[in-house]
Design an enzyme around this catalytic site. Structure first.
Site, PDB file in Angstrom:
ATOM      1  N   GLY A 177       0.921  -1.025   0.050  1.00 10.07           N
ATOM      2  CA  GLY A 177      -0.080   0.013  -0.010  1.00 10.07           C
ATOM      3  C   GLY A 177       0.852   1.294  -0.034  1.00 10.07           C
ATOM      4  N   CYS A 178       0.189   2.406  -0.348  1.00 10.92           N
ATOM      5  CA  CYS A 178       1.075   3.754  -0.650  1.00 10.92           C
ATOM      6  C   CYS A 178       1.438   4.273   0.765  1.00 10.92           C
ATOM      7  CB  CYS A 178       0.178   4.547  -1.357  1.00 10.92           C
ATOM      8  SG  CYS A 178      -1.560   4.916  -0.695  1.00 10.92           S
TER       9      CYS A 178
END
Length: 366
Positions: A177-178
């Site tokens: 995930g970012c």
């Protein structure tokens, strides 16, 4: 940090055939841009496919219509977006499939791709989490739970800076995930070195641009809500928190993550507050970071007190990491910045492709 190993995994100098499913979204568009310009793929055009619902139309769209910024002046449309079809993927000789699809779709499609001998780089959260309790936030349902459990064990968390060796031989890579990428890259060197005093909770204050919520509009990503505003959300319950627990080997009492929505299109800045076990110097902290990332071309370590800013990483695949150390030598603030659509999504996916193919990690990304 792992030692560099230059052994290629493809066994051939021929460019592989790659495809992107879900190319209509923000991350899918960035993937298309990067793959079309990747020097190793110059002789083999990437293939683009829609998502499941889009495949019902049976008609072929054009990438340049979905993402006009990818059009070339004076040339006709040249990149079709095909309805999704396993038969088409196999007949086209696709070797790598990027899934820029919703979590449920990726959970269904990844096993099907592997059955057909196609390696998968999944940009969703479907395969990132080993612990079933952490995975509950996605409400995933498997048609074959036994097979899904085996693939979950096999899936490699696609952070090259931490798992480069495993990614090289992986069939299924779960792109991080970012938000977790920004936090993990800031903390991993210090946590692995045993320097962090975990009797004091680590506080992660992260802020992201609106594109992190995806292309589908909602009330809270609407211009009238996000503009001239700053808001916290998903406090004590963000779905990316499990990645921090698993990748940093911490428990919920040791780290608190709170995301915020910034009124900008893209970019993430994470400010992380922690204490060190013993007093140290800025030089020592900087040395730990630079040693850890000496073989990682996509992480830029700043000198002490020179803190990263979003404007310096937007539209790049870099994660910039900086810090400030209090005069007592124990209170440390880490700051990291990245572009949520690149190092936080599409760029990191291409970085994983490079590792899996035995190419230089930064190819097509600089």
């Amino acid at each position: 940090m792992e030692e560099e190993d230059t052994v290629a995994t493809t066994g051939s100098n021929a460019a592989p055939r790659v495809a992107v499913a879900g190319v209509s979204g923000y991350a899918g568009g960035e993937l298309a841009r990067l793959l079309l310009r990747h020097p190793r793929l110059a002789g083999v055009r990437p293939a683009f496919l829609g998502r499941a619902a889009e495949s019902e139309t049976k008609s072929t769209a054009w990438l340049e219509d979905l993402h006009p910024q990818l059009g070339v002046p004076g040339t006709a449309q040249s990149n079709p977006v095909h309805p999704f079809s396993w038969e088409w993927l196999v007949d086209s000789g696709i070797e790598f499939l990027f899934l820029a699809t919703p979590h449920e779709q990726s959970r269904e499609w990844a096993p099907e791709a592997l059955k057909r001998g196609i390696k998968v780089i999944d940009l969703s959260g479907a395969w990132r989490l080993k612990d079933a309790k952490n995975r509950e936030v996605y409400h995933l349902h498997d048609a074959d739970p036994t097979q899904a459990a085996k693939l979950q064990d096999e899936a490699v968390y696609g952070c090259p800076e931490l798992h480069r060796k495993e990614i090289r031989t992986a069939r299924l890579v779960a792109n991080p995930g970012c938000y977790p990428t920004s936090v993990i890259l800031a903390l991993a060197p210090l946590v692995q070195a045993g320097l962090v005093d975990l009797s004091h909770e680590i506080i992660c204050d992260s802020k992201s641009g609106v594109s992190g919520a995806g292309k589908a509009p909602s009330a809270k990503t609407h211009f009238m809500y996000a503009a001239d505003n700053l808001s916290a959300y998903a406090v004590f319950g963000h779905r990316h928190t499990g990645e921090l627990f698993e990748q940093l080997h911490l428990n919920p009492d040791q780290i608190q993550f709170t995301p915020h929505l910034l009124p900008i299109p893209r970019g993430i800045l994470s400010t992380i507050y922690l204490r060190l076990k013993t007093a140290t110097t800025p030089e020592a902290v900087h040395q730990i970071l630079t040693n850890f990332y000496s073989g990682s071309p996509m992480v830029r370590v700043h000198p002490a007190q020179q803190l990263p800013q979003i404007q310096h990483i937007v539209r790049t695949n870099f994660c910039d990491v900086g810090f400030a150390l209090a005069k007592d030598g124990k209170r440390l603030i880490m700051v990291s910045c990245l572009d949520n659509l690149l190092k936080g999504a599409a760029g990191q996916a291409v970085q994983n492709l490079n590792v899996m193919c035995g190419w230089a990690e930064e190819e097509g990304l600089l």
